[in-house]
Design a protein around this motif. Structure first.
Motif: not given
Length: 583
Positions: A558-583
Protein backbone atom coordinates in the motif's frame (compact mmCIF):
# COMPACT_ATOMS: atom_id res chain seq x y z
CA UNK A 1 0.74 -19.19 8.74
CA UNK A 2 -1.04 -16.91 6.25
CA UNK A 3 -1.26 -18.21 2.72
CA UNK A 4 -1.18 -14.76 1.11
CA UNK A 5 0.56 -11.45 1.71
CA UNK A 6 -2.64 -9.53 1.04
CA UNK A 7 -6.30 -10.36 0.52
CA UNK A 8 -8.78 -7.69 -0.57
CA UNK A 9 -12.12 -9.08 0.54
CA UNK A 10 -15.61 -8.74 -0.87
CA UNK A 11 -15.18 -5.83 -3.23
CA UNK A 12 -16.90 -5.26 -6.55
CA UNK A 13 -14.03 -6.39 -8.76
CA UNK A 14 -13.73 -4.66 -12.13
CA UNK A 15 -10.77 -6.63 -13.41
CA UNK A 16 -9.64 -4.53 -16.38
CA UNK A 17 -10.65 -7.00 -19.08
CA UNK A 18 -13.97 -5.29 -19.75
CA UNK A 19 -15.88 -8.04 -17.98
CA UNK A 20 -18.77 -6.97 -15.73
CA UNK A 21 -18.11 -6.30 -12.06
CA UNK A 22 -18.37 -9.25 -9.71
CA UNK A 23 -18.15 -9.58 -5.95
CA UNK A 24 -14.90 -11.40 -5.25
CA UNK A 25 -11.73 -11.57 -3.21
CA UNK A 26 -8.31 -10.73 -4.67
CA UNK A 27 -5.24 -12.44 -3.22
CA UNK A 28 -1.64 -11.27 -3.60
CA UNK A 29 1.68 -12.92 -2.97
CA UNK A 30 5.21 -11.69 -3.78
CA UNK A 31 3.94 -8.61 -5.60
CA UNK A 32 1.61 -10.39 -8.04
CA UNK A 33 -2.02 -11.42 -8.06
CA UNK A 34 -2.26 -15.15 -7.35
CA UNK A 35 -6.02 -15.67 -7.11
CA UNK A 36 -9.29 -13.87 -7.84
CA UNK A 37 -12.66 -15.24 -6.82
CA UNK A 38 -14.86 -16.48 -9.63
CA UNK A 39 -18.44 -15.48 -10.33
CA UNK A 40 -19.71 -18.53 -8.53
CA UNK A 41 -17.11 -18.65 -5.77
CA UNK A 42 -16.24 -15.09 -4.88
CA UNK A 43 -14.67 -15.84 -1.52
CA UNK A 44 -11.20 -17.33 -1.43
CA UNK A 45 -10.09 -19.77 1.22
CA UNK A 46 -6.86 -18.99 3.01
CA UNK A 47 -5.91 -15.87 4.94
CA UNK A 48 -3.62 -12.96 4.29
CA UNK A 49 -0.93 -11.31 6.38
CA UNK A 50 -3.07 -8.25 5.74
CA UNK A 51 -6.74 -8.30 4.85
CA UNK A 52 -8.67 -5.29 3.51
CA UNK A 53 -12.46 -5.14 3.72
CA UNK A 54 -13.62 -3.80 0.36
CA UNK A 55 -17.33 -4.40 0.83
CA UNK A 56 -19.27 -1.74 -1.08
CA UNK A 57 -16.17 -0.56 -2.96
CA UNK A 58 -14.80 -0.94 -6.46
CA UNK A 59 -11.60 -2.95 -6.75
CA UNK A 60 -9.71 -2.10 -9.94
CA UNK A 61 -6.24 -2.52 -11.37
CA UNK A 62 -3.93 0.43 -10.83
CA UNK A 63 -4.34 3.06 -13.54
CA UNK A 64 -1.70 3.41 -16.24
CA UNK A 65 -1.13 7.00 -17.43
CA UNK A 66 0.82 6.94 -20.69
CA UNK A 67 1.19 10.69 -21.28
CA UNK A 68 3.11 12.51 -18.55
CA UNK A 69 6.17 14.73 -18.19
CA UNK A 70 7.89 13.67 -14.97
CA UNK A 71 11.26 13.62 -16.77
CA UNK A 72 12.72 16.13 -14.33
CA UNK A 73 10.66 15.38 -11.22
CA UNK A 74 11.72 11.72 -11.16
CA UNK A 75 15.32 12.87 -10.63
CA UNK A 76 14.64 14.93 -7.48
CA UNK A 77 11.34 13.73 -6.01
CA UNK A 78 10.38 10.36 -4.57
CA UNK A 79 6.69 11.11 -5.15
CA UNK A 80 5.23 11.29 -8.63
CA UNK A 81 2.35 13.37 -7.38
CA UNK A 82 -0.17 14.46 -8.30
CA UNK A 83 -0.63 11.44 -10.62
CA UNK A 84 -0.14 9.05 -7.71
CA UNK A 85 -3.04 10.78 -5.90
CA UNK A 86 -5.43 9.63 -8.64
CA UNK A 87 -5.10 5.88 -8.52
CA UNK A 88 -2.25 5.87 -11.02
CA UNK A 89 0.36 3.20 -10.34
CA UNK A 90 2.41 3.52 -13.55
CA UNK A 91 3.28 6.68 -15.50
CA UNK A 92 5.01 7.00 -18.85
CA UNK A 93 7.07 10.14 -19.50
CA UNK A 94 9.20 11.50 -22.33
CA UNK A 95 6.20 12.45 -24.46
CA UNK A 96 5.97 15.22 -27.08
CA UNK A 97 9.62 14.88 -28.10
CA UNK A 98 10.95 16.66 -24.99
CA UNK A 99 13.20 15.31 -22.26
CA UNK A 100 16.70 15.40 -20.85
CA UNK A 101 18.66 12.65 -22.59
CA UNK A 102 20.72 12.08 -24.59
CA UNK A 103 22.54 15.32 -23.86
CA UNK A 104 25.90 17.00 -24.15
CA UNK A 105 26.92 19.23 -21.22
CA UNK A 106 26.84 22.21 -23.55
CA UNK A 107 23.14 21.58 -24.28
CA UNK A 108 21.83 21.55 -20.70
CA UNK A 109 20.37 25.03 -20.99
CA UNK A 110 18.80 24.29 -24.37
CA UNK A 111 16.93 21.26 -23.09
CA UNK A 112 15.74 23.18 -20.04
CA UNK A 113 14.50 26.02 -22.25
CA UNK A 114 12.69 23.51 -24.44
CA UNK A 115 10.98 21.79 -21.51
CA UNK A 116 10.20 25.11 -19.84
CA UNK A 117 8.58 26.48 -22.98
CA UNK A 118 6.73 23.38 -24.15
CA UNK A 119 5.55 22.06 -20.79
CA UNK A 120 5.57 25.20 -18.58
CA UNK A 121 7.88 23.73 -15.94
CA UNK A 122 9.82 26.53 -14.18
CA UNK A 123 13.33 26.81 -15.58
CA UNK A 124 14.75 27.74 -12.18
CA UNK A 125 13.38 24.49 -10.74
CA UNK A 126 14.94 22.47 -13.55
CA UNK A 127 18.29 24.26 -13.20
CA UNK A 128 18.39 23.54 -9.48
CA UNK A 129 16.75 20.11 -9.51
CA UNK A 130 18.51 18.33 -12.37
CA UNK A 131 21.82 16.72 -11.40
CA UNK A 132 22.89 16.01 -15.01
CA UNK A 133 24.69 12.83 -13.94
CA UNK A 134 24.21 11.43 -17.42
CA UNK A 135 24.87 12.00 -21.09
CA UNK A 136 23.48 8.92 -22.85
CA UNK A 137 19.90 7.79 -22.47
CA UNK A 138 21.04 4.62 -20.78
CA UNK A 139 22.93 6.66 -18.18
CA UNK A 140 19.79 8.74 -17.62
CA UNK A 141 17.82 5.57 -16.91
CA UNK A 142 20.53 4.41 -14.52
CA UNK A 143 20.25 7.71 -12.62
CA UNK A 144 16.47 7.38 -12.40
CA UNK A 145 16.70 3.79 -11.23
CA UNK A 146 18.97 4.75 -8.34
CA UNK A 147 16.25 6.63 -6.47
CA UNK A 148 13.14 5.25 -4.74
CA UNK A 149 9.66 6.34 -5.86
CA UNK A 150 6.07 5.87 -4.81
CA UNK A 151 4.82 4.39 -8.09
CA UNK A 152 6.28 2.81 -11.22
CA UNK A 153 7.46 4.89 -14.15
CA UNK A 154 8.84 4.39 -17.64
CA UNK A 155 10.57 6.68 -20.12
CA UNK A 156 10.66 7.31 -23.85
CA UNK A 157 13.49 8.80 -25.88
CA UNK A 158 12.60 12.34 -27.05
CA UNK A 159 13.26 13.49 -30.59
CA UNK A 160 14.12 17.04 -29.49
CA UNK A 161 17.01 15.93 -27.30
CA UNK A 162 18.14 13.43 -29.92
CA UNK A 163 18.20 16.04 -32.70
CA UNK A 164 20.12 18.57 -30.62
CA UNK A 165 22.65 15.94 -29.56
CA UNK A 166 23.37 14.81 -33.12
CA UNK A 167 22.90 18.02 -35.12
CA UNK A 168 23.73 20.74 -32.61
CA UNK A 169 22.86 24.23 -33.78
CA UNK A 170 21.64 22.88 -37.13
CA UNK A 171 19.09 20.79 -35.27
CA UNK A 172 17.93 23.73 -33.18
CA UNK A 173 17.47 25.78 -36.39
CA UNK A 174 15.37 22.93 -37.83
CA UNK A 175 17.67 22.35 -40.77
CA UNK A 176 17.08 19.22 -42.81
CA UNK A 177 18.93 16.20 -41.46
CA UNK A 178 21.55 14.58 -43.65
CA UNK A 179 21.74 10.84 -44.22
CA UNK A 180 24.56 10.71 -41.68
CA UNK A 181 22.46 12.66 -39.15
CA UNK A 182 19.54 10.30 -39.62
CA UNK A 183 21.73 7.24 -39.27
CA UNK A 184 23.22 8.54 -36.02
CA UNK A 185 19.85 9.56 -34.57
CA UNK A 186 18.52 6.13 -35.48
CA UNK A 187 21.49 4.40 -33.88
CA UNK A 188 21.08 6.38 -30.65
CA UNK A 189 17.32 5.87 -30.56
CA UNK A 190 17.73 2.12 -31.01
CA UNK A 191 20.39 2.13 -28.31
CA UNK A 192 17.99 3.94 -25.95
CA UNK A 193 15.21 1.45 -26.65
CA UNK A 194 17.60 -1.44 -26.06
CA UNK A 195 18.60 0.20 -22.76
CA UNK A 196 14.97 0.35 -21.62
CA UNK A 197 13.17 3.26 -23.27
CA UNK A 198 9.61 2.27 -24.11
CA UNK A 199 9.78 4.09 -27.41
CA UNK A 200 10.39 7.30 -29.35
CA UNK A 201 8.35 10.52 -29.31
CA UNK A 202 8.24 13.58 -31.56
CA UNK A 203 6.42 16.91 -31.79
CA UNK A 204 5.12 18.57 -34.96
CA UNK A 205 3.04 21.39 -33.50
CA UNK A 206 3.57 25.14 -33.53
CA UNK A 207 2.20 25.26 -30.00
CA UNK A 208 5.45 23.75 -28.76
CA UNK A 209 8.09 26.44 -28.38
CA UNK A 210 11.11 27.03 -26.20
CA UNK A 211 11.00 29.59 -23.40
CA UNK A 212 12.69 31.93 -25.91
CA UNK A 213 9.73 31.53 -28.27
CA UNK A 214 11.58 29.39 -30.81
CA UNK A 215 9.70 26.47 -32.42
CA UNK A 216 10.60 23.00 -31.21
CA UNK A 217 13.60 21.58 -33.12
CA UNK A 218 11.49 18.71 -34.45
CA UNK A 219 8.69 20.81 -35.93
CA UNK A 220 9.63 20.40 -39.60
CA UNK A 221 11.53 17.12 -39.50
CA UNK A 222 11.04 15.51 -42.90
CA UNK A 223 9.68 12.05 -43.62
CA UNK A 224 13.11 10.47 -44.29
CA UNK A 225 14.30 11.56 -40.83
CA UNK A 226 11.26 10.26 -39.00
CA UNK A 227 11.05 7.04 -40.98
CA UNK A 228 14.79 6.48 -40.63
CA UNK A 229 14.70 6.79 -36.85
CA UNK A 230 11.61 4.60 -36.70
CA UNK A 231 13.25 1.93 -38.86
CA UNK A 232 16.27 1.82 -36.57
CA UNK A 233 13.97 1.35 -33.58
CA UNK A 234 12.12 -1.36 -35.47
CA UNK A 235 15.37 -3.29 -35.88
CA UNK A 236 15.35 -3.87 -32.10
CA UNK A 237 12.01 -5.67 -32.32
CA UNK A 238 10.56 -3.53 -29.57
CA UNK A 239 9.43 0.03 -28.81
CA UNK A 240 6.46 2.26 -29.63
CA UNK A 241 6.15 5.58 -31.47
CA UNK A 242 4.30 8.70 -30.29
CA UNK A 243 3.60 11.95 -32.12
CA UNK A 244 1.77 15.22 -31.54
CA UNK A 245 0.81 17.33 -34.56
CA UNK A 246 -1.34 20.29 -35.55
CA UNK A 247 -2.79 18.16 -38.39
CA UNK A 248 -3.18 21.24 -40.57
CA UNK A 249 -3.16 18.88 -43.57
CA UNK A 250 -4.44 15.59 -42.21
CA UNK A 251 -3.73 13.56 -45.34
CA UNK A 252 -0.18 14.84 -45.70
CA UNK A 253 0.61 14.32 -42.03
CA UNK A 254 -0.67 10.76 -42.02
CA UNK A 255 1.37 10.03 -45.14
CA UNK A 256 4.45 10.69 -42.98
CA UNK A 257 3.10 8.73 -40.02
CA UNK A 258 2.38 5.78 -42.30
CA UNK A 259 5.99 5.79 -43.41
CA UNK A 260 7.11 5.63 -39.78
CA UNK A 261 4.93 2.63 -38.98
CA UNK A 262 5.69 0.81 -42.23
CA UNK A 263 9.44 1.36 -41.87
CA UNK A 264 9.50 0.16 -38.27
CA UNK A 265 6.67 -2.30 -37.85
CA UNK A 266 6.09 -0.68 -34.47
CA UNK A 267 2.79 0.70 -33.02
CA UNK A 268 2.10 4.44 -33.14
CA UNK A 269 -0.09 6.73 -31.07
CA UNK A 270 -1.08 10.31 -31.85
CA UNK A 271 -2.61 13.03 -29.69
CA UNK A 272 -6.20 13.83 -30.68
CA UNK A 273 -8.24 16.81 -29.51
CA UNK A 274 -10.93 19.12 -30.83
CA UNK A 275 -9.61 22.49 -31.95
CA UNK A 276 -11.86 25.56 -31.61
CA UNK A 277 -10.52 26.74 -34.99
CA UNK A 278 -11.25 23.50 -36.89
CA UNK A 279 -13.80 21.78 -34.64
CA UNK A 280 -14.37 18.76 -36.91
CA UNK A 281 -10.71 18.08 -37.64
CA UNK A 282 -10.52 15.39 -34.94
CA UNK A 283 -13.05 13.33 -36.89
CA UNK A 284 -10.74 13.29 -39.91
CA UNK A 285 -7.79 12.38 -37.69
CA UNK A 286 -9.61 9.41 -36.17
CA UNK A 287 -10.83 8.33 -39.61
CA UNK A 288 -7.17 8.16 -40.65
CA UNK A 289 -6.34 6.22 -37.49
CA UNK A 290 -9.04 3.69 -38.41
CA UNK A 291 -7.70 3.43 -41.97
CA UNK A 292 -4.21 2.74 -40.72
CA UNK A 293 -5.48 -0.08 -38.54
CA UNK A 294 -7.43 -1.48 -41.49
CA UNK A 295 -4.17 -1.45 -43.44
CA UNK A 296 -2.45 -3.47 -40.73
CA UNK A 297 -0.58 -0.46 -39.33
CA UNK A 298 -1.29 -0.44 -35.55
CA UNK A 299 -2.23 3.11 -34.54
CA UNK A 300 -4.09 4.62 -31.60
CA UNK A 301 -5.38 8.07 -30.76
CA UNK A 302 -4.59 9.37 -27.29
CA UNK A 303 -7.61 11.35 -26.10
CA UNK A 304 -8.54 13.41 -23.04
CA UNK A 305 -11.28 12.75 -20.49
CA UNK A 306 -12.57 16.34 -20.69
CA UNK A 307 -11.63 19.71 -22.10
CA UNK A 308 -8.03 20.84 -21.94
CA UNK A 309 -8.42 24.10 -20.07
CA UNK A 310 -6.22 27.02 -19.07
CA UNK A 311 -6.45 28.27 -15.50
CA UNK A 312 -6.34 32.02 -14.92
CA UNK A 313 -5.72 33.63 -11.56
CA UNK A 314 -3.32 35.58 -9.40
CA UNK A 315 -1.30 32.47 -8.55
CA UNK A 316 -1.16 31.35 -12.20
CA UNK A 317 1.10 32.28 -15.07
CA UNK A 318 -1.86 34.08 -16.70
CA UNK A 319 -4.65 36.29 -15.39
CA UNK A 320 -7.17 38.55 -17.15
CA UNK A 321 -5.40 41.72 -15.97
CA UNK A 322 -1.79 40.77 -16.57
CA UNK A 323 -1.35 43.35 -19.36
CA UNK A 324 -3.33 46.07 -17.60
CA UNK A 325 -0.91 48.94 -16.84
CA UNK A 326 -2.59 49.74 -13.53
CA UNK A 327 -2.66 46.15 -12.32
CA UNK A 328 1.00 45.78 -13.29
CA UNK A 329 1.82 48.22 -10.51
CA UNK A 330 1.30 45.28 -8.12
CA UNK A 331 2.60 42.48 -10.36
CA UNK A 332 5.70 41.97 -8.20
CA UNK A 333 3.68 41.33 -5.03
CA UNK A 334 2.62 37.92 -3.80
CA UNK A 335 -0.89 36.79 -4.80
CA UNK A 336 -2.19 37.40 -1.26
CA UNK A 337 -0.71 40.91 -1.28
CA UNK A 338 -2.18 41.56 -4.73
CA UNK A 339 -5.61 40.48 -3.50
CA UNK A 340 -5.41 42.89 -0.56
CA UNK A 341 -4.52 45.82 -2.83
CA UNK A 342 -7.24 44.83 -5.30
CA UNK A 343 -9.82 45.09 -2.53
CA UNK A 344 -9.23 48.86 -2.37
CA UNK A 345 -12.14 50.60 -4.19
CA UNK A 346 -9.96 53.27 -5.75
CA UNK A 347 -7.48 50.74 -7.12
CA UNK A 348 -10.36 48.60 -8.43
CA UNK A 349 -11.85 51.58 -10.27
CA UNK A 350 -8.50 52.43 -11.86
CA UNK A 351 -7.90 48.86 -13.04
CA UNK A 352 -11.37 48.46 -14.51
CA UNK A 353 -11.19 51.82 -16.26
CA UNK A 354 -7.88 50.85 -17.83
CA UNK A 355 -9.28 47.46 -18.79
CA UNK A 356 -12.25 49.04 -20.55
CA UNK A 357 -9.93 51.36 -22.45
CA UNK A 358 -7.70 48.46 -23.52
CA UNK A 359 -10.58 46.20 -24.53
CA UNK A 360 -12.22 48.62 -26.89
CA UNK A 361 -15.63 48.50 -28.48
CA UNK A 362 -15.60 44.79 -29.45
CA UNK A 363 -15.36 43.61 -25.89
CA UNK A 364 -12.27 41.48 -26.38
CA UNK A 365 -8.63 41.82 -27.20
CA UNK A 366 -5.54 39.77 -27.76
CA UNK A 367 -2.82 41.35 -25.69
CA UNK A 368 0.81 40.34 -25.78
CA UNK A 369 -0.16 37.23 -27.72
CA UNK A 370 -2.44 36.02 -24.88
CA UNK A 371 -6.20 35.82 -25.16
CA UNK A 372 -7.23 36.83 -21.66
CA UNK A 373 -10.48 38.79 -22.00
CA UNK A 374 -12.94 36.41 -23.67
CA UNK A 375 -15.37 36.42 -20.77
CA UNK A 376 -17.97 34.42 -22.71
CA UNK A 377 -15.48 31.53 -22.70
CA UNK A 378 -14.50 31.80 -19.03
CA UNK A 379 -16.03 30.10 -16.02
CA UNK A 380 -15.41 30.31 -12.30
CA UNK A 381 -13.86 27.04 -11.09
CA UNK A 382 -15.53 25.92 -7.88
CA UNK A 383 -14.89 23.07 -5.47
CA UNK A 384 -15.68 20.48 -6.63
CA UNK A 385 -14.94 21.86 -10.10
CA UNK A 386 -17.52 21.70 -12.88
CA UNK A 387 -15.67 20.77 -16.07
CA UNK A 388 -18.78 20.89 -18.28
CA UNK A 389 -20.32 24.27 -17.49
CA UNK A 390 -23.14 25.61 -19.62
CA UNK A 391 -23.18 28.89 -21.53
CA UNK A 392 -25.25 30.50 -18.78
CA UNK A 393 -22.38 29.85 -16.36
CA UNK A 394 -19.86 31.95 -18.30
CA UNK A 395 -18.54 35.14 -16.73
CA UNK A 396 -20.12 37.14 -19.55
CA UNK A 397 -23.56 35.60 -18.97
CA UNK A 398 -23.38 35.94 -15.21
CA UNK A 399 -22.20 39.53 -15.44
CA UNK A 400 -25.00 40.39 -17.87
CA UNK A 401 -27.60 39.00 -15.45
CA UNK A 402 -26.09 41.15 -12.71
CA UNK A 403 -26.01 44.25 -14.90
CA UNK A 404 -22.25 44.67 -14.97
CA UNK A 405 -19.21 44.01 -17.13
CA UNK A 406 -17.39 40.69 -17.40
CA UNK A 407 -14.17 42.35 -16.27
CA UNK A 408 -15.79 43.30 -12.95
CA UNK A 409 -16.80 39.71 -12.24
CA UNK A 410 -13.37 38.42 -13.29
CA UNK A 411 -11.78 40.97 -10.95
CA UNK A 412 -13.88 39.80 -8.01
CA UNK A 413 -13.10 36.15 -8.66
CA UNK A 414 -9.35 36.78 -8.98
CA UNK A 415 -9.13 38.55 -5.65
CA UNK A 416 -11.32 36.04 -3.79
CA UNK A 417 -9.92 33.53 -1.29
CA UNK A 418 -6.81 35.68 -0.80
CA UNK A 419 -5.99 35.39 -4.50
CA UNK A 420 -6.23 31.60 -4.63
CA UNK A 421 -9.33 31.35 -6.84
CA UNK A 422 -9.32 30.25 -10.48
CA UNK A 423 -11.06 31.09 -13.70
CA UNK A 424 -11.35 28.18 -16.13
CA UNK A 425 -10.92 28.76 -19.88
CA UNK A 426 -11.50 25.57 -21.92
CA UNK A 427 -9.17 25.71 -24.90
CA UNK A 428 -9.56 22.29 -26.56
CA UNK A 429 -12.47 19.82 -26.70
CA UNK A 430 -15.10 22.47 -25.96
CA UNK A 431 -15.95 24.04 -29.31
CA UNK A 432 -19.66 23.31 -28.90
CA UNK A 433 -19.75 24.31 -25.24
CA UNK A 434 -20.08 20.69 -24.09
CA UNK A 435 -18.14 17.42 -23.93
CA UNK A 436 -20.11 15.46 -26.51
CA UNK A 437 -17.09 15.26 -28.82
CA UNK A 438 -14.98 13.96 -25.94
CA UNK A 439 -17.50 11.19 -25.39
CA UNK A 440 -17.24 10.15 -29.03
CA UNK A 441 -13.45 10.14 -28.82
CA UNK A 442 -13.43 8.04 -25.65
CA UNK A 443 -15.81 5.48 -27.18
CA UNK A 444 -13.87 5.16 -30.46
CA UNK A 445 -12.47 1.65 -31.01
CA UNK A 446 -8.96 2.92 -31.71
CA UNK A 447 -8.39 5.35 -28.83
CA UNK A 448 -7.01 5.21 -25.30
CA UNK A 449 -7.19 7.77 -22.48
CA UNK A 450 -4.12 9.97 -22.24
CA UNK A 451 -2.91 13.57 -22.43
CA UNK A 452 -3.04 14.24 -18.67
CA UNK A 453 0.41 15.88 -18.84
CA UNK A 454 1.16 14.96 -15.23
CA UNK A 455 4.20 16.88 -14.02
CA UNK A 456 3.82 19.61 -16.64
CA UNK A 457 2.07 22.97 -17.17
CA UNK A 458 2.87 23.97 -13.64
CA UNK A 459 1.29 27.42 -13.84
CA UNK A 460 -1.41 27.18 -16.52
CA UNK A 461 -3.08 23.76 -16.87
CA UNK A 462 -4.04 21.06 -14.38
CA UNK A 463 -5.34 18.02 -16.25
CA UNK A 464 -3.64 15.40 -14.12
CA UNK A 465 -7.03 14.36 -12.72
CA UNK A 466 -8.13 12.86 -16.06
CA UNK A 467 -8.17 9.26 -14.70
CA UNK A 468 -10.47 10.27 -11.83
CA UNK A 469 -12.66 12.34 -14.16
CA UNK A 470 -12.89 9.43 -16.59
CA UNK A 471 -14.25 7.10 -13.94
CA UNK A 472 -16.39 9.45 -11.85
CA UNK A 473 -17.83 11.73 -14.54
CA UNK A 474 -18.21 9.40 -17.51
CA UNK A 475 -19.02 6.35 -15.39
CA UNK A 476 -21.37 7.97 -12.86
CA UNK A 477 -22.22 11.67 -13.05
CA UNK A 478 -22.82 12.68 -16.65
CA UNK A 479 -26.51 12.74 -17.48
CA UNK A 480 -26.07 11.74 -21.13
CA UNK A 481 -23.44 9.61 -22.82
CA UNK A 482 -22.62 7.76 -19.62
CA UNK A 483 -20.33 4.78 -20.15
CA UNK A 484 -20.02 1.38 -18.54
CA UNK A 485 -17.55 1.41 -15.66
CA UNK A 486 -16.01 -1.89 -16.79
CA UNK A 487 -15.29 -0.35 -20.21
CA UNK A 488 -13.70 2.74 -18.68
CA UNK A 489 -11.51 0.73 -16.31
CA UNK A 490 -10.38 -1.49 -19.17
CA UNK A 491 -9.41 1.56 -21.20
CA UNK A 492 -7.49 3.24 -18.33
CA UNK A 493 -5.76 0.03 -17.24
CA UNK A 494 -5.31 -2.83 -19.70
CA UNK A 495 -5.59 -0.82 -22.92
CA UNK A 496 -3.24 1.97 -21.88
CA UNK A 497 -0.72 -0.57 -20.58
CA UNK A 498 -0.92 -2.56 -23.81
CA UNK A 499 -0.50 0.60 -25.89
CA UNK A 500 3.05 1.01 -24.58
CA UNK A 501 3.96 -2.66 -24.27
CA UNK A 502 3.42 -3.09 -20.52
CA UNK A 503 1.35 -6.24 -20.72
CA UNK A 504 2.23 -7.40 -17.22
CA UNK A 505 -0.21 -4.94 -15.58
CA UNK A 506 -3.65 -3.44 -15.96
CA UNK A 507 -5.57 -6.66 -15.21
CA UNK A 508 -6.59 -8.33 -11.95
CA UNK A 509 -5.86 -11.96 -12.78
CA UNK A 510 -3.30 -14.54 -11.62
CA UNK A 511 0.23 -13.67 -12.66
CA UNK A 512 -0.32 -9.94 -13.20
CA UNK A 513 1.37 -7.30 -11.08
CA UNK A 514 -0.56 -6.55 -7.93
CA UNK A 515 -1.15 -2.88 -8.70
CA UNK A 516 -4.69 -2.16 -7.57
CA UNK A 517 -7.11 0.40 -6.17
CA UNK A 518 -9.91 0.10 -3.63
CA UNK A 519 -12.32 2.93 -4.46
CA UNK A 520 -15.33 4.41 -2.71
CA UNK A 521 -17.01 4.94 -6.05
CA UNK A 522 -20.03 6.77 -4.69
CA UNK A 523 -17.80 9.49 -3.22
CA UNK A 524 -15.06 9.54 -5.85
CA UNK A 525 -14.42 13.11 -6.97
CA UNK A 526 -11.74 15.62 -7.85
CA UNK A 527 -11.07 18.71 -5.78
CA UNK A 528 -10.35 22.21 -7.03
CA UNK A 529 -6.67 22.62 -8.00
CA UNK A 530 -4.33 24.54 -5.75
CA UNK A 531 -0.99 26.23 -6.28
CA UNK A 532 1.96 25.08 -4.22
CA UNK A 533 5.52 26.38 -4.15
CA UNK A 534 7.38 23.14 -3.51
CA UNK A 535 9.50 22.65 -6.62
CA UNK A 536 13.28 23.18 -6.44
CA UNK A 537 14.22 26.86 -6.17
CA UNK A 538 10.75 27.51 -4.72
CA UNK A 539 9.10 26.92 -8.08
CA UNK A 540 5.33 26.78 -8.21
CA UNK A 541 3.07 24.07 -9.57
CA UNK A 542 -0.63 23.36 -9.82
CA UNK A 543 -1.71 20.29 -7.89
CA UNK A 544 -5.09 18.59 -7.70
CA UNK A 545 -6.19 16.02 -5.15
CA UNK A 546 -9.05 13.55 -5.15
CA UNK A 547 -11.40 11.91 -2.68
CA UNK A 548 -12.54 8.31 -2.80
CA UNK A 549 -9.29 6.38 -3.22
CA UNK A 550 -9.26 4.32 -0.04
CA UNK A 551 -6.24 2.15 -0.85
CA UNK A 552 -3.71 2.16 -3.68
CA UNK A 553 -1.26 -0.73 -3.89
CA UNK A 554 1.88 -1.04 -6.00
CA UNK A 555 3.17 -4.60 -6.33
CA UNK A 556 1.06 -5.56 -3.33
CA UNK A 557 2.34 -2.79 -1.03
CA UNK A 558 0.00 0.00 0.00
CA UNK A 559 1.42 3.32 -1.10
CA UNK A 560 -1.63 5.56 -0.50
CA UNK A 561 -4.33 5.24 2.15
CA UNK A 562 -7.32 7.59 1.88
CA UNK A 563 -5.22 9.95 -0.19
CA UNK A 564 -2.25 10.02 2.18
CA UNK A 565 1.15 8.59 1.30
CA UNK A 566 2.00 5.65 3.54
CA UNK A 567 5.74 6.28 3.20
CA UNK A 568 6.23 3.15 1.09
CA UNK A 569 8.57 3.70 -1.86
CA UNK A 570 8.26 0.53 -3.88
CA UNK A 571 7.86 2.14 -7.29
CA UNK A 572 10.53 1.31 -9.82
CA UNK A 573 11.76 2.21 -13.27
CA UNK A 574 10.21 -0.12 -15.83
CA UNK A 575 12.77 -0.88 -18.51
CA UNK A 576 11.28 -1.79 -21.85
CA UNK A 577 8.21 -3.84 -22.72
CA UNK A 578 6.91 -6.35 -20.20
CA UNK A 579 5.27 -9.59 -21.36
CA UNK A 580 1.91 -10.77 -20.11
CA UNK A 581 2.06 -13.64 -17.64
CA UNK A 582 1.91 -17.11 -19.11
CA UNK A 583 -1.61 -18.48 -19.30
Amino acid sequence: MAEYDLVVRGGSVVDGTGAPARTADVAVRDGVVVAVGTAGQGRLDGGGVREVDADGCLVTPGFVDIHTHYDGQTTWDTSLAPSSWHGVTTVVMGNCGVGFAPVRPSDHDRLIELMEGVEDIPGAALHEGLSWEWQSFGQYLDALEAGPHDIDFAAQVPHGALRLHVMGERGARREEATEADIAEMGRMAAEAVSAGALGFTTSRTLNHRTSRGEPTPTLTAAAPELAGIAAAIGSTGRGVLQAVSDFIDVEAEFAILRQMVRASGRPLSVSVAQSPVKPDNWIDVLDQVSRMNAEGLPTLGQVAARAVGVLLGLTCTLNPFMFNPVWREIAALTPAEQARVMADPDFRARVLAAQAEMTGKKGSSVLGGRLVEKYQLMYELGDPPDYEPGPGDSLAARAAREGRDGAELAYDICMADEGRSFIYLPSLNYAAGNLDAVGEMLAHPHTVPGLSDGGAHAGTICDVSFPTTLLSYWGRDRERGRMDVAFLVSRQCRETAHAVGLDDRGVLAPGYRADLNVIDFEHLRVRRPEMRYDLPAGGKRLLQSAEGYLHTFVAGTEVYSSGQHTGALVGRLVRGPQPAPAA
